[in-house]
Structures are given as C-alpha cells and as structure tokens.
Design an enzyme around this catalytic site. Sequence first.
Site, PDB file in Angstrom:
ATOM      1  N   LEU A  68      41.062  17.165  71.787  1.00 53.55           N
ATOM      2  CA  LEU A  68      42.156  16.632  72.601  1.00 53.55           C
ATOM      3  C   LEU A  68      43.468  17.372  72.293  1.00 53.55           C
ATOM      4  CD1 LEU A  68      42.673  12.807  73.039  1.00 53.55           C
ATOM      5  CD2 LEU A  68      44.597  14.248  72.413  1.00 53.55           C
TER       6      LEU A  68
ATOM      7  N   LYS B 157      40.266   2.210  79.909  1.00 52.20           N
ATOM      8  CA  LYS B 157      39.580   3.233  79.115  1.00 52.20           C
ATOM      9  C   LYS B 157      38.410   2.597  78.363  1.00 52.20           C
ATOM     10  CE  LYS B 157      39.003   7.359  77.523  1.00 52.20           C
ATOM     11  NZ  LYS B 157      39.540   8.057  76.373  1.00 52.20           N
TER      12      LYS B 157
END
Lengths: 341, 341
Positions: free
Chosen positions: A20, A224
């Site tokens: 990420l 999420k």
Amino acid sequence: MANQNNHKNFTYAIIGSGALGGLYGGMLANAGFEVHFLLHRDFEHVQENGFQVESHWGDFHLPAASIADRIHASPETMPACDVTIIGLKTTNNHLLSTLLPAPTADGGVVLVLQNGLGIESDAAAVVNQIGNQSNEASRVLTGCCFLCSNKIAPGHIRHLDQGRIVFGDWQDCDGLQRSEESKKTSLDRPKSISPIAKQIEADFHAAGIEAQTTDDMLLTRWRKLLWNIPFNGLSVILNASSKELIDDEDAARLARLLMLEVQRGAAACGVTIPDEMIEKTLEVTRTMVPYDSSMRLDYLANRPMEIESLFWAPVHAAANAGCEMPMTRALALQLGFLQRR
Amino acid sequence: MANQNNHKNFTYAIIGSGALGGLYGGMLANAGFEVHFLLHRDFEHVQENGFQVESHWGDFHLPAASIADRIHASPETMPACDVTIIGLKTTNNHLLSTLLPAPTADGGVVLVLQNGLGIESDAAAVVNQIGNQSNEASRVLTGCCFLCSNKIAPGHIRHLDQGRIVFGDWQDCDGLQRSEESKKTSLDRPKSISPIAKQIEADFHAAGIEAQTTDDMLLTRWRKLLWNIPFNGLSVILNASSKELIDDEDAARLARLLMLEVQRGAAACGVTIPDEMIEKTLEVTRTMVPYDSSMRLDYLANRPMEIESLFWAPVHAAANAGCEMPMTRALALQLGFLQRR
C-alpha cells in the site's frame, strides 16, 4: 505536475512502504512530490535497486539514484513532513510511538490507511503529543483503500486491481459507533471536508491516484469490512483466493451471509449499509482478478494477522450496541487458532 | 457366553464393517455370536488375514478360518439375520435399498448406528418393504456410538477411547423434533424399551460392549451432535485433532459457543440439553486421547463427508422450529467448500 494547484506542495512521509505505502508513495514520488519512505527489511535492496511498481494504472520504476536521500532505515533520519501516511499493518501499531514523532511536522497531519475499526486512536494518541497543541484542525485523517496490491519481492509492488482511497477527517468518536443522538442527526460527522484533506486529495489526483474525500469515514470503514470480513477471513481459513471463494456455491453463500451480518452490526452502530452495496461488493469480487488477501499472505508468511482490528473490533462494537455477530465471531476464533499454529 | 440369557441367540448382519461395524461386529463374533459381515474393499484382505482389532477394551484377532463363511462381498450371499446393524456413513444411504433386503429377516430389525439427525428414515423406508407388514413392533432401532475408533488399515480397527452405544426404539417423528404437544408430555417417546432392544442390549453386554438402552433417542442424537458439530467440523476446517482444538484458547471458546448453539437448536426442537452436559463433553474431550474424527479422516481420504446429516439436518430442524444456528450453518458452508476442493 506537483505544482499545478498553486499551493506550496505538501511533503509526504510513508511509514510502511509495502503493498500500500509503496504503491501510493511511489506514485506521489513518481509525480514529483517530495516523499520520504521508511523502510525496514527492504532498505538495502531499495537503496541498490530503487522501487519497482507494476500497476494496472501503469508500471514505473523509481531508480535508486532518484530516491537516494528519500529512503530511510530509521525514523530518526526522516525530515518532518506535512503528511505522514501510515501503511503499516495494525498489528504493528505498538511501534507508532517510535515511528511517528520524527517524520511528523509540528502541525503536520497523519493519514491512517489501515484496515478495521477504531484503529485511528493509536496514531492519534501519538500525534497529539507532537508539536503545537493549539492547532485546532484535527491532526488525524483516516482512509480506506479499496485495493488489490501485493508486495511480491523486496521493493517490488504488484498492484493488480482497483486502488481507490476514500478518506476524510477523523472525529474522536472512538471510530466505532455514532452517539445515540447522532445516529439520526449525523452530528458527530465532520461538517465539511477540511482544506488539508482537500489538498491531499488534489495531490493524489495529480499523482494519478484514484482518491475521494468523504464526510462519513465510519460508513466507509464498515463498507470495507463488508469485503474484508468474508474474504480476508475465509481466504485464510479455507486456504483460497477471492476468486475460488466467490466461484464456489457454499463459500459464496457464506460470504453473503457474513455481509448481511456485517450490515446488521453496522446498523446497530448507526451506520446504514444499503442492500445494493452487498450485491455490488459480491459482483465486484466476481469480476475482480483472483487475489490473495493481505491477511492470507500474512498467514502464509507466518506474520501476525489483523484479527483484532478487522474482526474483534467490529464484533465488540456491534455487541456493545446490542447486536451479536456470531459468524464473524466464529471466524475470529478460527483465525486465532490458525495464527497460533 | 452367547447363550447365557436363555433365549435363542440373535444373529447379526453388519453392513459397513469399518471403524464402528468392524469393532462391534468383531466383538460379538469374538464372543460366539453368529455375525455376518458385509465387506467391500477389504473383502480379500479379511478373507486371507481375518480381522485385527486393537481396543482399549482388549485386543483380539478373528482368524480368517473362523469367519470364512461369515464374510460377504455382496449382500446376496448373506443369510437373513435377526438384527442388521448399519455402520455405513450416511453419505452411502442411497445404497441401503440394495444392501438391506437380503440380510434382514422377515420380522428382523435394523439398528441404525449412524451420526446425525433424521437419518433413520432411509433405512425405515427400505425395511418396511421387507417381510411381514403386520409385525406391530417397530422394525427400526436407532443408536449413537460415543466412540473413538478408526480403521487404520484393511481389516484392522484401532479403538482408542470410549465406546458406549446408546440406543433405543425409533418413533416415526421424522427423527427431527418432538410434536408441539409432546414437547411437554413426552407422548411421542416409546413408553418403554422393547423386548428386542433389551435382548440386543444383553447380547452387547455379553460381548463386552458398553451399551445402554434409552427411551429418548432424540435427546441422545442431539447430545452426540453436541460433540460432532464442533469437533468433526473444526477438525476438518482447522486441520486439527480434537486435542489440538480443545487445548487452544480460541478453538475451545468456539467449541463451547457451538455447543451453546446446539443446545439452543435442540431446545427449539423440544430437547433439553442440560448445561452440565456441555461442561462434561468439553471435559471428556480434554482428557480423551488425541483423536482424528471420522469426518477428518473422510476429508483427508477424499471421501464424502457427512455434512447433510451432521450439519444441515440440525440447522434445518432448528430453523423449522424458529431457531437460527448461524455458527453451525457457517461450518456447514465451509465444509461444503472444502468437500469440493
């Protein structure tokens, strides 16, 4: 490109330069922003070879020479930056008190791009000790990345699919549930997006990152979880990719049942997940590239899994609001057993 | 020994001569009863080497010569017997219409020693086509074996721990739940143990088998599920023995939560499982030898698992009675995925 918005450019510190942080930090650096990367195991490799990013948004390479003074083996050598992006796993949050102070400028903000619920408070506790306490703007931003990306080798990121960052200001509501009053009035949500968040959004766009600010991060976090709880959990427990799960009749039924349970848990916490979001999430998973969730990679590599932030935090938040999440609880316990094996 | 009760000895047919049928049939034969074994893959091995039984009740060997005319490769060669014991997995119940008619005498009974709920109806449908329809006694007996036994090689049984058979008459209440009326009055339970069941119990005792008749097989079946659902299910899903599960903090918590769910499911079906039974079952598992459940062995050998009778039957019985069993349902779906892998 980095100067297009006519503001003094923000500088960025990336804490956790993996699947990420390596991707987003790399894209910002590749677009000309000053980005400082904290590296741990990969430091020597990146010092020699730079960063390699394969992305469905476009591959690029950051040559070692171009980032020689931007990579750091220790937070002590990092300059104070305007925005500190936390891309660490929440299982490393105990390190934040050591990692955040040097790279976070007085008045600088932290953008927490981690999974789960209630995960901002660790960073907030550290950041609120740094610099000017009278700064009235919130020092903590929080976001979720809807992202299929893996670190496949030292300094080598493979970004397979999706990639959108949804982020916004963090309000100190524990990050868990809305107050009873605010469940109807939305009073504990930020009234608007802060100028800092808007500038970061512009920087992300300038770097080619799909990003979007929101005034409802609690909804975003539960959305999420709608994916993470079934697919991170089952990918470890059943040793399968997201594709293998969604293509199997029983695993897909279980994923849907888990999503319905997450929807009920969210509702108890004052967050409305519309039914269409469940169908859309299943549909996106069906058409997504076969993906090894980060939790599965952690498990296969014998690293700690984010069971607390992804499973126990929502189970406990919902339970405190009077809603049991028995299937999610069962997954958390199965994962706990597998973690110790 | 076989004649001690002063009745004409029952003859026994064993359909499914594995970990269960091989042990109990072997013990009856070893005690002098006439026992006929239906064998499939092991026929030639047993024809040559006889049966080898290692048991914590005492090892013994049935020499090939002593059982030469008692082992059968096909039901057609079996004589009609008084008691046909079904030790097959329920996943083979579609074979019963072929397997039961020959060895089951007119007026003979079938004793179903299988796991799960509602599993008697398959045998009952076949048996009620056989012989004298006016026989007023029930032709179907049903039992649960609380048994740790594995077939470790052809014709070779290893009986590790426990072994008690609890059995009784089957009443045609679907084997699933009591009628509303009977939930309070126990009206659909047999008023007493039938003479046939009592004679079988005496034969079992004469052969050294721990056995006990009951007038409440529905309770007995749910009690067995109390162990099977957590430990068969999790042993496959988490790839672990009963000992590894009970010794792990999270797996033991999950086992207890599953037991509480089974208790609620049973209660909805009119069956009361006392709290102490949960504690006792956990305690027995803690002190039991490490054991690979039959379901785990089936899974590892790529055989079909008894997901229908052990998981879906109780989930649906409870759901029909208004009680959701979400954790058990999740296990059933996980097992379905693993079965197809």
